[in-house]
Write an enzyme that holds these catalytic residues in place. Structure first.
Site, PDB file in Angstrom:
ATOM      1  N   HIS A 170      -3.543  -5.783   2.530  1.00 18.23           N
ATOM      2  CA  HIS A 170      -3.205  -5.937   3.944  1.00 18.23           C
ATOM      3  C   HIS A 170      -3.911  -7.195   4.416  1.00 18.23           C
ATOM      4  O   HIS A 170      -4.427  -7.983   3.644  1.00 18.23           O
ATOM      5  CB  HIS A 170      -3.745  -4.761   4.765  1.00 18.23           C
ATOM      6  CG  HIS A 170      -3.221  -3.432   4.386  1.00 18.23           C
ATOM      7  ND1 HIS A 170      -2.017  -2.966   4.821  1.00 18.23           N
ATOM      8  CD2 HIS A 170      -3.759  -2.433   3.648  1.00 18.23           C
ATOM      9  CE1 HIS A 170      -1.831  -1.735   4.376  1.00 18.23           C
ATOM     10  NE2 HIS A 170      -2.867  -1.385   3.650  1.00 18.23           N
ATOM     11  N   CYS A 186       0.805  -1.221   0.000  1.00 19.66           N
ATOM     12  CA  CYS A 186       0.000   0.000   0.000  1.00 19.66           C
ATOM     13  C   CYS A 186       0.843   1.279   0.000  1.00 19.66           C
ATOM     14  O   CYS A 186       1.429   1.608  -1.017  1.00 19.66           O
ATOM     15  CB  CYS A 186      -0.985  -0.071   1.169  1.00 19.66           C
ATOM     16  SG  CYS A 186      -2.398   1.007   0.945  1.00 19.66           S
ATOM     17  N   ARG A 224     -12.915   5.862  -0.698  1.00 24.25           N
ATOM     18  CA  ARG A 224     -11.807   4.943  -0.414  1.00 24.25           C
ATOM     19  C   ARG A 224     -12.060   3.573  -1.041  1.00 24.25           C
ATOM     20  O   ARG A 224     -13.213   3.167  -1.223  1.00 24.25           O
ATOM     21  CB  ARG A 224     -11.640   4.754   1.103  1.00 24.25           C
ATOM     22  CG  ARG A 224     -11.172   5.977   1.813  1.00 24.25           C
ATOM     23  CD  ARG A 224     -10.831   5.670   3.244  1.00 24.25           C
ATOM     24  NE  ARG A 224      -9.520   5.037   3.402  1.00 24.25           N
ATOM     25  CZ  ARG A 224      -8.376   5.682   3.310  1.00 24.25           C
ATOM     26  NH1 ARG A 224      -8.353   6.971   3.040  1.00 24.25           N
ATOM     27  NH2 ARG A 224      -7.239   5.049   3.484  1.00 24.25           N
TER      28      ARG A 224
HETATM   29  N1  GLN Z   1      -2.210   6.784   2.858  1.00 25.60           N
HETATM   30  C1  GLN Z   1      -2.283   6.005   1.669  1.00 25.60           C
HETATM   31  C2  GLN Z   1      -3.660   6.019   1.028  1.00 25.60           C
HETATM   32  O1  GLN Z   1      -4.647   6.262   1.683  1.00 25.60           O
HETATM   33  C3  GLN Z   1      -1.868   4.593   1.982  1.00 25.60           C
HETATM   34  C4  GLN Z   1      -2.814   3.863   2.875  1.00 25.60           C
HETATM   35  C5  GLN Z   1      -2.324   2.521   3.299  1.00 25.60           C
HETATM   36  O2  GLN Z   1      -1.110   2.262   3.306  1.00 25.60           O
HETATM   37  N2  GLN Z   1      -3.239   1.658   3.729  1.00 25.60           N
HETATM   38  O3  GLN Z   1      -3.768   5.756  -0.157  1.00 25.60           O
END
Ligand code: GLN
Length: 268
Positions: free
Chosen positions: A214, A98, A136
């Site tokens: 993840h 990520c 998101r």
């Molecule tokens: N901050 C980054 C985003 O929101 C990465 C998030 C993450 O590593 N889960 O895209």
């Protein structure tokens, strides 16, 4: 057990800042799967304070919040970029999750329009939509491993492994490749992956694996963990390693349980 005593060095990049949603599970999985085969895995860290750090065979960076990504990028740029580039050129294995994946690209633009220039190692860019809460990419994710990479996994893993990867994603950033030299890690069957349009997930480019998964990624996907271990041993010892099979029914049960829950697998 192997005839000679095998060992690998593992470097955890910024474990305090870049380590969310269970990413530490990737470290534990690599350690256990090495140890169960009698391979020593020596773990060290690179932190914001490190000036003098050890070289590794496997490098890992997890995900992070936008603000932590800024801190880490400043430090990478100022004191670690050249070292990491040399290690990449020496064919060391990199696993990036990520935010870690995003930082190896050209740039990351957050939901407020702030720009972090990435390391520019992978030809990709990431932009978060302005509504970071509602737009998101969030939830369970299942992918089918790209055929090119699945061949390598089959050779390495020994028995017939799953052609899927399962995980959990939570990111604002939408990632697009900026040229066609990259191959995704997999095709998205459930979830978003790199972005909400293309149905592709992550990247497997030479010795770099980048992924949005993840959850964490490796405990529930033992075939990918073994690909990394097998590649690192081959790179270090100069011969092709077929890893010994392990008693890992529980891990595969976890993998299959998610495939069933997501409607990808109907039977045992
Ligand atoms: N901050 C980054 C985003 O929101 C990465 C998030 C993450 O590593 N889960 O895209």
């Amino acid at each position: 057990m192997y005839k000679e005593k095998l060992s690998l060095k593992f470097v955890h990049l910024y474990p305090d800042e870049m380590n969310i949603y269970g990413d530490m599970g990737n470290v534990l999985t690599l350690k256990r799967r090495c140890e169960w085969r009698g391979i020593r895995l020596e773990i060290s860290k690179v932190t914001l304070e490190s000036n003098d750090f050890k070289k590794g065979d496997i490098y890992f960076m997890g995900g992070g919040q936008d603000n932590d990504m800024y801190k880490v990028f400043e430090d990478l740029k100022n004191s670690k970029k050249d070292f990491l580039k040399e290690e990449l050129e020496s064919k060391k294995q990199f696993l990036l999750i990520c935010g870690g994946f995003q930082l190896f690209g050209n740039h990351f633009i957050d939901f407020q329009g702030r720009n972090i220039n990435g390391l520019g190692i992978l030809p990709l860019e990431t932009k978060a939509p302005s509504d970071n809460l509602h737009d998101r990419c969030l939830g369970n994710i299942v992918t089918e491993i790209h055929s090119k990479h699945f061949e390598e996994i089959k050779n390495n893993y020994g028995e017939k492994p799953s052609k899927y990867l399962v995980g959990f994603e939570n990111h604002g950033g939408q990632t697009y490749y900026t040229d066609n030299s990259l191959t995704p890690l997999g095709k998205v069957l459930v979830g978003s992956g790199n972005n909400s349009k293309e149905k592709i997930e992550g990247v497997l480019h030479e010795n770099i694996i980048g992924s949005y998964m993840h959850g964490s990624l490796l405990p529930k996907n033992p075939h990918l963990a073994d690909l990394i271990i097998g590649r690192a041993l081959t790179q270090k010892y100069g011969e092709e390693f077929k890893l010994e099979p392990l008693e890992d029914k529980i891990e595969w049960d976890a993998h299959k349980a998610i495939l069933r829950k997501m409607g990808i697998l109907n039977t045992d």
